[in-house]
Design a protein around this motif. Structure first.
Motif, PDB file in Angstrom:
ATOM      1  N   SER A  64       0.836  -1.201  -0.021  1.00  0.00           N
ATOM      2  CA  SER A  64      -0.127   0.063  -0.142  1.00  0.00           C
ATOM      3  C   SER A  64       0.903   1.261  -0.074  1.00  0.00           C
ATOM      4  O   SER A  64       0.601   2.106  -0.721  1.00  0.00           O
ATOM      5  CB  SER A  64      -0.973  -0.038   1.269  1.00  0.00           C
ATOM      6  OG  SER A  64      -1.763  -1.043   1.100  1.00  0.00           O
ATOM      7  N   ALA A  65       1.892   1.381   0.697  1.00  0.00           N
ATOM      8  CA  ALA A  65       2.743   2.399   0.729  1.00  0.00           C
ATOM      9  C   ALA A  65       3.497   2.614  -0.569  1.00  0.00           C
ATOM     10  O   ALA A  65       3.482   3.764  -0.984  1.00  0.00           O
ATOM     11  CB  ALA A  65       3.845   2.204   2.143  1.00  0.00           C
ATOM     12  N   MET A  66       3.732   1.449  -1.189  1.00  0.00           N
ATOM     13  CA  MET A  66       4.462   1.375  -2.402  1.00  0.00           C
ATOM     14  C   MET A  66       3.390   2.242  -3.463  1.00  0.00           C
ATOM     15  O   MET A  66       3.913   2.995  -4.069  1.00  0.00           O
ATOM     16  CB  MET A  66       4.822   0.199  -3.019  1.00  0.00           C
ATOM     17  CG  MET A  66       5.313   0.271  -4.469  1.00  0.00           C
ATOM     18  SD  MET A  66       5.791  -1.410  -5.135  1.00  0.00           S
ATOM     19  CE  MET A  66       4.155  -1.768  -5.531  1.00  0.00           C
ATOM     20  N   VAL A  67       2.229   1.645  -3.669  1.00  0.00           N
ATOM     21  CA  VAL A  67       1.425   2.263  -4.563  1.00  0.00           C
ATOM     22  C   VAL A  67       1.070   3.836  -4.118  1.00  0.00           C
ATOM     23  O   VAL A  67       1.008   4.846  -5.104  1.00  0.00           O
ATOM     24  CB  VAL A  67      -0.013   1.634  -4.455  1.00  0.00           C
ATOM     25  CG1 VAL A  67      -1.091   2.235  -5.307  1.00  0.00           C
ATOM     26  CG2 VAL A  67       0.107  -0.044  -5.214  1.00  0.00           C
ATOM     27  N   ALA A  68       0.811   4.057  -2.824  1.00  0.00           N
ATOM     28  CA  ALA A  68       0.633   5.506  -2.474  1.00  0.00           C
ATOM     29  C   ALA A  68       2.013   6.406  -2.710  1.00  0.00           C
ATOM     30  O   ALA A  68       1.687   7.632  -3.174  1.00  0.00           O
ATOM     31  CB  ALA A  68       0.503   5.663  -0.835  1.00  0.00           C
ATOM     32  N   GLY A  69       3.054   5.712  -3.048  1.00  0.00           N
ATOM     33  CA  GLY A  69       4.242   6.494  -3.117  1.00  0.00           C
ATOM     34  C   GLY A  69       4.351   6.657  -4.849  1.00  0.00           C
ATOM     35  O   GLY A  69       5.343   7.187  -5.299  1.00  0.00           O
ATOM     36  N   GLY A  70       3.493   5.902  -5.428  1.00  0.00           N
ATOM     37  CA  GLY A  70       3.615   6.332  -6.777  1.00  0.00           C
ATOM     38  C   GLY A  70       4.290   5.276  -7.846  1.00  0.00           C
ATOM     39  O   GLY A  70       4.161   5.169  -9.148  1.00  0.00           O
ATOM     40  N   GLU A  71       4.521   4.041  -7.003  1.00  0.00           N
ATOM     41  CA  GLU A  71       5.142   2.813  -7.896  1.00  0.00           C
ATOM     42  C   GLU A  71       4.163   1.892  -7.830  1.00  0.00           C
ATOM     43  O   GLU A  71       3.069   1.519  -7.210  1.00  0.00           O
ATOM     44  CB  GLU A  71       6.106   2.165  -6.867  1.00  0.00           C
ATOM     45  CG  GLU A  71       7.352   3.170  -6.656  1.00  0.00           C
ATOM     46  CD  GLU A  71       8.348   3.042  -7.703  1.00  0.00           C
ATOM     47  OE1 GLU A  71       8.322   1.971  -8.939  1.00  0.00           O
ATOM     48  OE2 GLU A  71       9.631   3.365  -7.452  1.00  0.00           O
ATOM     49  N   THR A  72       4.206   1.118  -9.160  1.00  0.00           N
ATOM     50  CA  THR A  72       3.051  -0.143  -9.194  1.00  0.00           C
ATOM     51  C   THR A  72       3.944  -1.416  -9.696  1.00  0.00           C
ATOM     52  O   THR A  72       3.225  -2.449  -9.988  1.00  0.00           O
ATOM     53  CB  THR A  72       2.221   0.378 -10.360  1.00  0.00           C
ATOM     54  OG1 THR A  72       2.869   0.685 -11.596  1.00  0.00           O
ATOM     55  CG2 THR A  72       1.287   1.335 -10.143  1.00  0.00           C
ATOM     56  N   ARG A  73       5.151  -1.248  -9.660  1.00  0.00           N
ATOM     57  CA  ARG A  73       6.115  -2.624  -9.966  1.00  0.00           C
ATOM     58  C   ARG A  73       6.925  -2.714  -8.923  1.00  0.00           C
ATOM     59  O   ARG A  73       7.783  -1.648  -8.488  1.00  0.00           O
ATOM     60  CB  ARG A  73       6.602  -2.309 -11.266  1.00  0.00           C
ATOM     61  CG  ARG A  73       5.835  -2.558 -12.647  1.00  0.00           C
ATOM     62  CD  ARG A  73       4.908  -3.515 -12.631  1.00  0.00           C
ATOM     63  NE  ARG A  73       5.815  -4.769 -12.981  1.00  0.00           N
ATOM     64  CZ  ARG A  73       5.145  -5.880 -13.029  1.00  0.00           C
ATOM     65  NH1 ARG A  73       3.891  -6.226 -12.543  1.00  0.00           N
ATOM     66  NH2 ARG A  73       6.038  -6.999 -13.239  1.00  0.00           N
ATOM     67  N   LEU A  74       7.192  -3.758  -8.383  1.00  0.00           N
ATOM     68  CA  LEU A  74       8.224  -4.072  -7.394  1.00  0.00           C
ATOM     69  C   LEU A  74       9.316  -5.088  -7.984  1.00  0.00           C
ATOM     70  O   LEU A  74       9.064  -5.917  -8.860  1.00  0.00           O
ATOM     71  CB  LEU A  74       7.710  -4.727  -5.957  1.00  0.00           C
ATOM     72  CG  LEU A  74       7.132  -6.167  -5.860  1.00  0.00           C
ATOM     73  CD1 LEU A  74       8.264  -7.187  -5.824  1.00  0.00           C
ATOM     74  CD2 LEU A  74       6.153  -6.229  -4.978  1.00  0.00           C
ATOM     75  N   ALA A  75      10.632  -4.632  -7.592  1.00  0.00           N
ATOM     76  CA  ALA A  75      11.660  -5.509  -7.756  1.00  0.00           C
ATOM     77  C   ALA A  75      11.845  -6.776  -6.861  1.00  0.00           C
ATOM     78  O   ALA A  75      12.486  -7.780  -6.965  1.00  0.00           O
ATOM     79  CB  ALA A  75      12.918  -4.879  -8.111  1.00  0.00           C
ATOM     80  N   ALA A  76      11.635  -6.405  -5.570  1.00  0.00           N
ATOM     81  CA  ALA A  76      12.001  -7.249  -4.522  1.00  0.00           C
ATOM     82  C   ALA A  76      11.122  -6.948  -3.243  1.00  0.00           C
ATOM     83  O   ALA A  76      10.631  -5.921  -3.139  1.00  0.00           O
ATOM     84  CB  ALA A  76      13.483  -7.295  -4.275  1.00  0.00           C
ATOM     85  N   ILE A  77      10.962  -7.885  -2.226  1.00  0.00           N
ATOM     86  CA  ILE A  77      10.089  -7.855  -1.062  1.00  0.00           C
ATOM     87  C   ILE A  77      10.902  -8.668  -0.050  1.00  0.00           C
ATOM     88  O   ILE A  77      11.567  -9.842  -0.357  1.00  0.00           O
ATOM     89  CB  ILE A  77       8.684  -8.349  -1.177  1.00  0.00           C
ATOM     90  CG1 ILE A  77       8.086  -7.882   0.154  1.00  0.00           C
ATOM     91  CG2 ILE A  77       8.439  -9.529  -1.772  1.00  0.00           C
ATOM     92  CD1 ILE A  77       6.536  -8.014   0.231  1.00  0.00           C
ATOM     93  N   LEU A  78      11.138  -8.185   1.005  1.00  0.00           N
ATOM     94  CA  LEU A  78      11.898  -8.790   2.214  1.00  0.00           C
ATOM     95  C   LEU A  78      10.724  -8.952   3.253  1.00  0.00           C
ATOM     96  O   LEU A  78      10.047  -7.784   3.586  1.00  0.00           O
ATOM     97  CB  LEU A  78      12.945  -8.141   2.586  1.00  0.00           C
ATOM     98  CG  LEU A  78      13.932  -8.907   3.799  1.00  0.00           C
ATOM     99  CD1 LEU A  78      15.223  -8.805   3.474  1.00  0.00           C
ATOM    100  CD2 LEU A  78      13.399  -8.466   4.928  1.00  0.00           C
ATOM    101  N   VAL A  79      10.356 -10.063   4.090  1.00  0.00           N
ATOM    102  CA  VAL A  79       9.654 -10.167   5.059  1.00  0.00           C
ATOM    103  C   VAL A  79      10.374 -10.849   6.048  1.00  0.00           C
ATOM    104  O   VAL A  79      11.102 -11.720   5.973  1.00  0.00           O
ATOM    105  CB  VAL A  79       8.434 -11.166   4.683  1.00  0.00           C
ATOM    106  CG1 VAL A  79       7.525 -11.313   5.789  1.00  0.00           C
ATOM    107  CG2 VAL A  79       7.681 -10.671   3.422  1.00  0.00           C
ATOM    108  N   ILE A  80      10.407 -10.070   7.536  1.00  0.00           N
ATOM    109  CA  ILE A  80      10.843 -10.747   8.541  1.00  0.00           C
ATOM    110  C   ILE A  80       9.896 -11.015   9.617  1.00  0.00           C
ATOM    111  O   ILE A  80       8.892 -10.207   9.916  1.00  0.00           O
ATOM    112  CB  ILE A  80      11.668  -9.446   9.019  1.00  0.00           C
ATOM    113  CG1 ILE A  80      12.684 -10.007  10.373  1.00  0.00           C
ATOM    114  CG2 ILE A  80      11.428  -8.263   9.099  1.00  0.00           C
ATOM    115  CD1 ILE A  80      14.024  -9.079  10.550  1.00  0.00           C
TER     116      ILE A  80
END
Length: 139
Positions: A64-80
């Motif tokens: 949600s933060a990514m989309v709100a920041g104007g991005e719609t494609r992700l290169a990577a995600i890290l979950v901890i």
């Protein structure tokens, strides 16, 4: 896949978000950080609710933060997450990740000590249903 500098930044962002998670019921805090295709990092944490089904996963917050920041494609995600096992995204979050990631996007699973395992989005959700399937599908 993902360079070590970006990986370290993702880890720090996800760990910081995990420290702010709202998990008074399960006590299981999770943080996630997304590396957008443009290079920006967006973080999120899990937020529980007394009405259990309406909580939100950390991945949802980061996406949600990514989309709100104007991005719609992700290169990577890290979950901890904590505990001894892998804190991989739930089924619903795998589908959410797929909405914004191609099959080769990096999905990194970590614990407080560091990276535990790396996957691609395609490995976590094989034969997935994505936005491109809808292209040209309408009569």
């Amino acid at each position: 896949m993902i360079d070590e500098t970006s990986l370290a930044a993702l880890f720090d962002a996800a760990a910081g978000a995990r420290a702010r998670a709202y998990a008074p019921y399960s006590g299981f805090s999770v943080g996630a950080a997304v590396l957008g295709a443009g290079g920006a990092i967006f973080a999120g944490c899990n937020v529980e609710n007394a009405a259990y089904p309406v909580g939100a996963c950390a991945e949802v917050g980061a996406l949600s933060a990514m989309v709100a920041g104007g991005e719609t494609r992700l290169a990577a995600i890290l979950v901890i997450g904590g505990g001894a096992g892998l804190c991989t995204p739930c089924g619903a979050c795998r589908q959410r990740i797929r909405e914004f990631a191609g099959p080769d996007a990096a999905v990194v699973i970590a614990g407080p000590e560091g990276v535990r395992r790396r996957f691609t989005a395609g490995e976590l959700l094989p034969e997935s249903f994505g936005p491109e399937i809808l292209q040209g599908a309408r009569p």
